[in-house]
Scaffold this motif. Structure first.
Motif, PDB file in Angstrom:
ATOM      1  N   ALA A 188      37.663  22.337  46.921  1.00 11.94           N
ATOM      2  CA  ALA A 188      37.260  23.751  46.923  1.00 11.94           C
ATOM      3  C   ALA A 188      37.522  24.638  48.291  1.00 11.94           C
ATOM      4  O   ALA A 188      38.051  25.870  48.260  1.00 11.94           O
ATOM      5  CB  ALA A 188      35.710  23.698  46.637  1.00 11.94           C
ATOM      6  N   LEU A 189      37.266  23.847  49.518  1.00 14.61           N
ATOM      7  CA  LEU A 189      37.876  24.344  50.569  1.00 14.61           C
ATOM      8  C   LEU A 189      39.388  25.017  50.577  1.00 14.61           C
ATOM      9  O   LEU A 189      39.395  25.895  51.034  1.00 14.61           O
ATOM     10  CB  LEU A 189      37.775  23.131  51.692  1.00 14.61           C
ATOM     11  CG  LEU A 189      38.096  23.498  53.022  1.00 14.61           C
ATOM     12  CD1 LEU A 189      37.121  24.873  53.788  1.00 14.61           C
ATOM     13  CD2 LEU A 189      38.092  22.367  54.026  1.00 14.61           C
ATOM     14  N   ILE A 190      40.305  24.204  50.465  1.00 11.16           N
ATOM     15  CA  ILE A 190      41.727  24.669  50.137  1.00 11.16           C
ATOM     16  C   ILE A 190      41.854  25.607  49.346  1.00 11.16           C
ATOM     17  O   ILE A 190      42.709  26.866  49.492  1.00 11.16           O
ATOM     18  CB  ILE A 190      42.730  23.366  49.998  1.00 11.16           C
ATOM     19  CG1 ILE A 190      42.420  22.478  51.114  1.00 11.16           C
ATOM     20  CG2 ILE A 190      43.996  23.880  49.717  1.00 11.16           C
ATOM     21  CD1 ILE A 190      42.749  22.960  52.569  1.00 11.16           C
ATOM     22  N   ASN A 191      40.904  25.584  48.167  1.00  8.28           N
ATOM     23  CA  ASN A 191      41.271  26.834  47.111  1.00  8.28           C
ATOM     24  C   ASN A 191      40.884  28.258  47.749  1.00  8.28           C
ATOM     25  O   ASN A 191      41.371  28.956  47.530  1.00  8.28           O
ATOM     26  CB  ASN A 191      40.305  26.498  45.974  1.00  8.28           C
ATOM     27  CG  ASN A 191      40.671  27.347  45.006  1.00  8.28           C
ATOM     28  OD1 ASN A 191      41.718  27.529  44.234  1.00  8.28           O
ATOM     29  ND2 ASN A 191      39.619  28.455  44.553  1.00  8.28           N
ATOM     30  N   PHE A 192      39.704  28.089  48.692  1.00  7.00           N
ATOM     31  CA  PHE A 192      39.326  29.137  49.403  1.00  7.00           C
ATOM     32  C   PHE A 192      40.395  29.678  50.235  1.00  7.00           C
ATOM     33  O   PHE A 192      40.523  30.792  50.446  1.00  7.00           O
ATOM     34  CB  PHE A 192      38.123  28.904  50.169  1.00  7.00           C
ATOM     35  CG  PHE A 192      37.369  29.714  50.900  1.00  7.00           C
ATOM     36  CD1 PHE A 192      36.701  31.062  50.531  1.00  7.00           C
ATOM     37  CD2 PHE A 192      37.621  29.722  52.313  1.00  7.00           C
ATOM     38  CE1 PHE A 192      36.493  32.105  51.249  1.00  7.00           C
ATOM     39  CE2 PHE A 192      37.048  30.779  53.182  1.00  7.00           C
ATOM     40  CZ  PHE A 192      36.400  32.057  52.761  1.00  7.00           C
ATOM     41  N   VAL A 193      41.131  28.880  50.736  1.00  4.33           N
ATOM     42  CA  VAL A 193      41.853  29.019  52.008  1.00  4.33           C
ATOM     43  C   VAL A 193      43.126  29.639  51.477  1.00  4.33           C
ATOM     44  O   VAL A 193      43.454  30.788  51.698  1.00  4.33           O
ATOM     45  CB  VAL A 193      42.365  27.921  52.716  1.00  4.33           C
ATOM     46  CG1 VAL A 193      43.603  28.257  53.705  1.00  4.33           C
ATOM     47  CG2 VAL A 193      41.325  27.230  53.766  1.00  4.33           C
ATOM     48  N   VAL A 194      43.517  29.224  50.321  1.00  7.33           N
ATOM     49  CA  VAL A 194      44.667  29.838  49.544  1.00  7.33           C
ATOM     50  C   VAL A 194      44.555  31.136  48.976  1.00  7.33           C
ATOM     51  O   VAL A 194      45.238  32.141  48.782  1.00  7.33           O
ATOM     52  CB  VAL A 194      45.488  28.964  48.596  1.00  7.33           C
ATOM     53  CG1 VAL A 194      45.946  27.759  49.205  1.00  7.33           C
ATOM     54  CG2 VAL A 194      44.503  28.452  47.432  1.00  7.33           C
ATOM     55  N   LEU A 195      43.054  31.251  48.280  1.00  7.48           N
ATOM     56  CA  LEU A 195      42.668  32.572  47.877  1.00  7.48           C
ATOM     57  C   LEU A 195      42.563  33.558  48.884  1.00  7.48           C
ATOM     58  O   LEU A 195      43.289  34.801  48.736  1.00  7.48           O
ATOM     59  CB  LEU A 195      41.130  32.182  47.220  1.00  7.48           C
ATOM     60  CG  LEU A 195      40.346  33.751  46.941  1.00  7.48           C
ATOM     61  CD1 LEU A 195      41.277  34.537  45.903  1.00  7.48           C
ATOM     62  CD2 LEU A 195      39.019  33.361  46.426  1.00  7.48           C
ATOM     63  N   THR A 196      42.181  33.187  50.172  1.00  5.23           N
ATOM     64  CA  THR A 196      42.057  34.295  51.128  1.00  5.23           C
ATOM     65  C   THR A 196      43.671  34.566  51.709  1.00  5.23           C
ATOM     66  O   THR A 196      44.036  35.546  52.121  1.00  5.23           O
ATOM     67  CB  THR A 196      41.237  33.850  52.605  1.00  5.23           C
ATOM     68  OG1 THR A 196      41.853  32.539  52.851  1.00  5.23           O
ATOM     69  CG2 THR A 196      39.938  33.797  52.218  1.00  5.23           C
ATOM     70  N   SER A 197      44.703  33.684  51.811  1.00  7.75           N
ATOM     71  CA  SER A 197      45.952  33.775  51.890  1.00  7.75           C
ATOM     72  C   SER A 197      46.722  34.538  51.104  1.00  7.75           C
ATOM     73  O   SER A 197      47.140  35.605  51.484  1.00  7.75           O
ATOM     74  CB  SER A 197      46.611  32.316  52.165  1.00  7.75           C
ATOM     75  OG  SER A 197      47.873  32.604  52.361  1.00  7.75           O
ATOM     76  N   ALA A 198      46.268  34.445  49.754  1.00  7.32           N
ATOM     77  CA  ALA A 198      46.995  35.459  48.632  1.00  7.32           C
ATOM     78  C   ALA A 198      46.378  36.834  48.707  1.00  7.32           C
ATOM     79  O   ALA A 198      46.877  37.729  48.630  1.00  7.32           O
ATOM     80  CB  ALA A 198      46.504  34.719  47.499  1.00  7.32           C
ATOM     81  N   ALA A 199      44.926  36.905  49.352  1.00 12.73           N
ATOM     82  CA  ALA A 199      44.248  38.078  49.186  1.00 12.73           C
ATOM     83  C   ALA A 199      44.849  38.921  50.332  1.00 12.73           C
ATOM     84  O   ALA A 199      45.086  40.150  50.511  1.00 12.73           O
ATOM     85  CB  ALA A 199      42.849  38.149  49.439  1.00 12.73           C
ATOM     86  N   SER A 200      45.341  38.284  51.527  1.00 11.74           N
ATOM     87  CA  SER A 200      46.012  38.512  52.611  1.00 11.74           C
ATOM     88  C   SER A 200      47.277  39.241  52.458  1.00 11.74           C
ATOM     89  O   SER A 200      47.488  40.272  52.977  1.00 11.74           O
ATOM     90  CB  SER A 200      46.059  37.550  53.792  1.00 11.74           C
ATOM     91  OG  SER A 200      46.815  37.978  54.901  1.00 11.74           O
TER      92      SER A 200
END
Length: 445
Positions: free
Chosen positions: A278-290
């Protein structure tokens, strides 16, 4: 346009701009291709991307009023190549935006699988479009915090690796140790061809690194901010990419890494973080949003530039060459966002989605062509009256510029070596040939 970005914004965005989502999700696959020598590939590719940024930086330093590096292609290679580049780059970045918005829906569905992907995509796109429309400063602030998430995640990975190695932390794979990297080291453990093919994967992890240069034009002191942002790229590459990959392979012997899994998730789970996925999913979500946030910023400014330099009936009708009261290219951003939004509907149409996947893959090759053109433009710039002898000069350009061009040609050639990228490479070659000829014909003397 408003110079609303601060040095703080640009420096953090510059750090994050060198870190692609691929490091979090694709590191397992790239490591499986060529083992520890993947670090060498990241360093080599990063070095050439840095050299490209030195070329871009030199020209932007000479003329910090430019909001897109494409203008230098027009100025030094002529209107034909400028026309080809600005439209090709704009479309390529739009397709990147489409890919990112598609990825965002997948990441959100990790937590909310019943939510329709098209709705997730439209909501995220609308929010980030509004961020871009309100003010440059707000864009910078949002991007700053998106960037911080990626940076903190990698720092946590490196810190975890250092701790585990120093304590000889025991995992199901054995003790964490640098020996996991050095034991039976081979430059080509899976053959030369896999080593060569890894370059394209690593190259696309650096995609949009040129965004660093674009953002500096909207700072109050671009000639102060730009050199600092560019010259620290090598250090960031070594520390963030090299550090993260060393940490991963020190903890898990590289042959034990599953190519389909995120090594970040695996490492954090070994460290006892049960919610690592879940943590890494959050990281890649913010990365994609960025990345989506950046594509809206970039496409808006490039379409604004197109409307100024090569206006047509449609661009005039939507007034793409005008600025809002917040001094942002409002109509150009909205037009780009609407085009990106098509991804939400394209993805649910089977036949169309296959064609979309091919077009998106093709845009990657076109991106390389534009990088080559900017390097050629830099060579021309050095011989032009615009050349600023006391500017931010690319070192040893006579040698390093052609070497960088050759490297980009090499990466483009590798696209033809793998089945998954072959059709995209063919598509990009056709686009470069056909649209390139048309662009030259359109502006023939």
């Amino acid at each position: 346009m408003e110079r609303g970005l601060t040095n703080r914004h640009v420096q953090v965005m510059a750090i994050a701009g060198t870190i692609g989502t691929g490091l979090f999700l694709g590191a397992g696959r790239s490591i499986s291709l060529t083992g520890p020598s993947i670090i060498l590939i990241y360093m080599i590719t990063g070095a050439f991307m840095f050299l490209m940024m030195r070329a871009v930086g030199e020209m932007l330093y000479q003329d910090p009023e430019q909001h897109t590096f494409i203008n230098f292609i027009t100025r030094h290679l002529g209107k034909g190549w400028g026309y080809f580049s600005v439209w090709s780059y704009w479309l390529s970045v739009v397709f990147i935006g489409m890919a990112e918005i598609t990825a965002i829906s997948h990441y959100v569905q990790f937590w909310f699988p019943s939510w329709p992907s098209w709705l997730i995509q439209i909501v995220f796109l609308t929010i980030l479009a509004l961020v871009n429309l309100i003010a440059v400063k707000l864009f910078g602030e949002v991007e700053f915090w998106f960037a911080m998430v990626k940076i903190v995640a990698i720092l946590a990975m490196i810190a975890t690796g250092v701790f585990m190695v120093l304590t000889g932390f025991e995992t199901p794979y054995g003790a964490a140790s640098l020996a996991n990297i050095s034991n039976q080291f081979s430059l080509f453990p899976n053959g030369v061809m896999n080593f060569v093919m890894a370059f394209q994967m690593v190259f696309f992890a650096y995609l949009m690194i040129e965004f660093i240069g674009v953002t500096t034009s909207e700072t109050k002191n671009p000639r102060q901010v730009l050199p600092k942002a560019v010259k620290e790229i090598p250090l960031r590459i070594v520390f963030f990419y090299g550090g993260a990959l060393l940490a991963i392979m020190s903890i898990i012997p590289w042959r034990e890494l599953a190519s389909s899994d995120s090594p970040f998730v695996t490492v954090f789970e070994l460290a006892g973080i049960k919610w690592a996925a879940a943590l890494i999913n959050f990281v890649v979500l913010t990365s994609a949003a960025s990345a989506l946030n950046s594509t809206l910023y970039s496409t808006g400014r490039h379409l604004y530039q197109i409307a100024h330099d090569s206006p047509n009936r449609f661009l005039k009708a939507i007034k793409a060459d005008t600025l809002s009261r917040h001094n942002v290219p409002q109509n150009a951003i909205i037009a780009s966002a609407i085009l990106i939004a098509l991804a939400a509907f394209i993805n649910v149409l089977p036949g169309v989605s296959d064609a979309f996947a091919l077009i998106t893959a093709s845009s990657s090759g076109v991106y390389i062509a534009i990088y080559i053109l900017i390097m050629v433009a830099h060579l021309k710039y050095r011989k032009s009256q615009d050349f600023m002898a006391d500017g931010y000069l690319m070192p040893q350009y006579r040698l390093l510029n052609p070497l960088t061009i050759l490297f980009f040609i090499f990466v483009f050639a590798t696209l033809f070596l793998q089945e998954s990228t072959f059709m995209g490479a063919v598509g990009s070659a056709i686009w470069i040939l056909v649209f390139g000829i048309y662009s030259q014909w359109k502006f023939r003397k």
